[in-house]
Design a protein around this motif. Structure first.
Motif, short mmCIF file in Angstrom:
data_model
loop_
_atom_site.label_atom_id
_atom_site.label_comp_id
_atom_site.label_asym_id
_atom_site.label_seq_id
_atom_site.Cartn_x
_atom_site.Cartn_y
_atom_site.Cartn_z
N GLU A 149 -10.42 -5.75 -3.40
CA GLU A 149 -9.66 -4.63 -2.82
C GLU A 149 -8.16 -4.74 -3.11
O GLU A 149 -7.44 -3.74 -3.09
CB GLU A 149 -9.89 -4.57 -1.31
CG GLU A 149 -11.28 -4.08 -0.92
CD GLU A 149 -11.52 -4.15 0.58
OE1 GLU A 149 -12.49 -3.52 1.03
OE2 GLU A 149 -10.75 -4.80 1.31
N SER A 172 -5.26 -0.54 7.66
CA SER A 172 -5.48 -1.84 7.04
C SER A 172 -5.60 -1.70 5.52
O SER A 172 -6.39 -0.91 5.04
CB SER A 172 -6.74 -2.50 7.59
OG SER A 172 -6.81 -3.82 7.08
N LYS A 180 -11.09 -1.58 5.14
CA LYS A 180 -9.93 -1.04 4.43
C LYS A 180 -9.75 0.43 4.81
O LYS A 180 -10.72 1.20 4.82
CB LYS A 180 -10.20 -1.16 2.93
CG LYS A 180 -9.09 -0.63 2.04
CD LYS A 180 -9.56 -0.69 0.59
CE LYS A 180 -8.67 0.15 -0.29
NZ LYS A 180 -7.81 -0.64 -1.13
N SER A 183 0.85 -1.20 0.00
CA SER A 183 0.00 0.00 0.00
C SER A 183 0.88 1.25 0.00
O SER A 183 2.06 1.20 0.35
CB SER A 183 -0.89 0.02 1.24
OG SER A 183 -0.12 0.39 2.37
N VAL A 207 -6.83 -3.86 3.60
CA VAL A 207 -8.04 -4.58 3.12
C VAL A 207 -9.08 -4.65 4.24
O VAL A 207 -8.80 -4.38 5.40
CB VAL A 207 -7.69 -6.03 2.71
CG1 VAL A 207 -6.77 -6.05 1.50
CG2 VAL A 207 -7.07 -6.79 3.90
N SER A 208 -10.30 -5.06 3.86
CA SER A 208 -11.38 -5.28 4.84
C SER A 208 -11.45 -6.77 5.18
O SER A 208 -11.04 -7.62 4.38
CB SER A 208 -12.73 -4.86 4.24
OG SER A 208 -12.66 -3.54 3.75
#
Lengths: 375, 125
Positions: B107, B67, B49, B7, B69-70
């Motif tokens: 995602e 985070s 996310k 990320s 992602v979820s």
């Protein structure tokens, strides 16, 4: 290699050396300063076990002279601070505070009786205002700012051994005394003092000789550079105040638990800014007080964290906090209501919704190891 | 075979069988300096996310971890409690933070590959 210096930042005479050694440079009080070289934990341990060299050339150095001599300069200076400066014998240093008319603290500083003048060291972030304050407030005195001087701190249990190797007289200097020394051919003004809780020296050296002097000290096997990051964790463990965080114009010397800086004679004679308020607090006490907090775990409570009681009521606020590498615990200092200020009192620090339990403790967190006597 | 994504906030996530292992990148640990404490999410927590799910405390400062992602947190790295320095030593390995059961694999499409992240970091330096 280090980061580039933004154009608006000032640099110390050791700037090129810091970058050569791979320091991470950060803006601090208008200067590009090294926050760390290899890592804060290592540099902290260096000062606790061997000898760490710090560049503190950003601090303000000045000389105060009076035509009638150093005693007249000390008398004039007492109009601005609560410390007993007249008691300083040649070569003695005192830690004291500039106070304002409300008894608030404008800065903390070191004043040395340098024989024929006073030698003064003030905080980098306050120096412009401090020097104005001195020019305006020191009746009959000449204030000479010394931006041409660098300042290096050599701190740690092996600092004396190192310096004595290059200048035998350094070893016998007592804590909080200063003198001119010839260290390996460098003419310096050395003070046995520091901001780490360790034995050591703060050494004033002409700026144009500073890099060569630092390189000479770094040749000694016990010596490594440490940055501002370690300087902060060391001073926190030593229970020493950081101006702007732990003390400021909203705190008085009594609230800050710096009563010991108010000379006995000054308590009766007064004559410093805010004396009426400060001396009244000495007898009446204050509603809050600066204390040390030792947290039960490793999670730090940073500045501005609320200190709460069992019921979750706010009873104070952290002013400096972090992880103490030597004490291996999270530690903090802050202001707390007098009712909760006794050592042993259980409190909590409210960090992101969690109550981190802590105990009010007597500072320092790591014992001071100053050199008090003659060797 | 696990696939790793990165990320812009300098987290990595290694995904295998619908479960992602999340940590901070080598670049992030280098920037933070010595890590002394890591606050992790609770196992069973549902995270979205972009949520600030963890906090890395270095000697100097606290930094939030978002985070990438979820999903649901299924495991946390208990070793970090006693050895937070693992984050510095093995940021993209033993210094992992938590494992998350992904609720929306798509995602991952918003994240970077190793090559893309390396180029992104180079642009920062």
């Amino acid at each position: 290699m280090g980061d580039p210096t933004p154009e608006n930042l000032l640099t110390t005479p050791l700037d090129a050396l810091h970058r050569e050694l791979g320091a991470r440079m950060v803006p601090f009080a208008g200067y590009a300063m090294p926050v760390q070289y290899s890592g804060i934990l290592h540099e902290h341990a260096q000062a606790r076990t061997h000898a760490a060299l710090f560049d503190v050339s950003h601090m303000g150095q000045a000389e105060v002279r009076h035509p009638d001599g150093v005693e007249a300069a000390a008398r004039a200076f007492e109009a601005l601070v609560p410390g007993d400066l007249l008691a300083l014998k040649p070569g003695q240093i005192r830690y004291t505070l500039f106070t304002n008319d409300q008894g608030g603290i404008l800065d903390d500083l070191m004043v040395t009786n340098a024989g024929d003048h006073l030698y003064v060291v003030v905080n980098a972030g306050c120096k412009v205002e401090d020097f104005k304050h001195m020019h305006a407030g020191l009746a009959g005195c000449t204030v000479t700012e010394r931006p041409d001087l660098a300042l290096l701190a050599l701190q740690g249990p092996e600092a004396a051994k190192v310096l004595a190797r290059l200048c035998p007289e350094a070893a016998t200097m007592a804590f909080m005394t200063a003198r001119a020394l010839d260290v390996a051919g460098f003419e310096v003004w050395a003070s046995r003092s520091g901001y780490t809780g360790e034995d050591g020296y703060e050494i004033s050296v002409p700026g144009d000789r500073a890099e060569a002097f630092a390189r000479r000290l770094l040749e000694e096997p016990e010596v490594e550079f440490s940055g501002l990051g370690a300087r902060d964790s060391l001073r926190l463990e030593a229970g020493l105040c950081l101006y702007g965080s732990d003390i400021d114009t909203a705190t008085t010397p009594v609230e800050a638990d710096l009563k010991w800086t108010i000379g006995k004679r000054r308590r009766t004679e007064a004559g410093f800014p805010g004396a009426e308020i400060v001396l009244n607090q000495l007898t009446e006490g204050t509603a809050r007080r600066r204390v040390g907090l030792r947290l039960d775990g490793r999670q730090p409570a940073r500045a501005h964290t609320d200190i709460v009681d069992d019921a979750g009521n706010k009873i104070g606020e952290v002013t400096s906090g972090g992880f103490g590498p030597t004490v291996e615990a999270a530690i903090a200092m802050g202001y707390i209501d007098a009712a909760h200020a006794a050592p042993g009192t259980r409190v909590a620090c409210s960090v992101r919704g969690k109550a981190l339990t802590a105990e009010v403790v007597t500072m320092p967190f790591a014992p001071h190891r100053y050199f008090k006597g003659q060797a | 075979m696990a696939k790793i994504y990165f990320s812009e906030e300098h987290e990595w996530i290694s995904v295998e069988g619908g479960v992602g292992t999340v940590g901070i990148t080598e670049f992030a640990q280098e920037q933070l300096g010595d890590v002394v404490f890591v606050e992790l999410p609770e196992v069973g927590a549902t995270i979205d996310k972009g949520d600030d799910v963890a906090v890395v405390e270095s000697v100097k400062a606290a930094s939030e971890v978002y985070s990438p992602v979820s999903g649901e947190v299924v495991e946390i790295n208990e070793e970090l409690a006693d050895a937070p320095g693992l984050v510095n030593q093995h940021a993209e390995g033993d210094g992992w933070f938590y494992k998350v059961d992904l609720s929306d694999d798509s995602e991952l499409d918003d994240l970077m590959t190793r090559a893309e992240y390396d180029a992104f970091v180079e642009g920062l330096e």
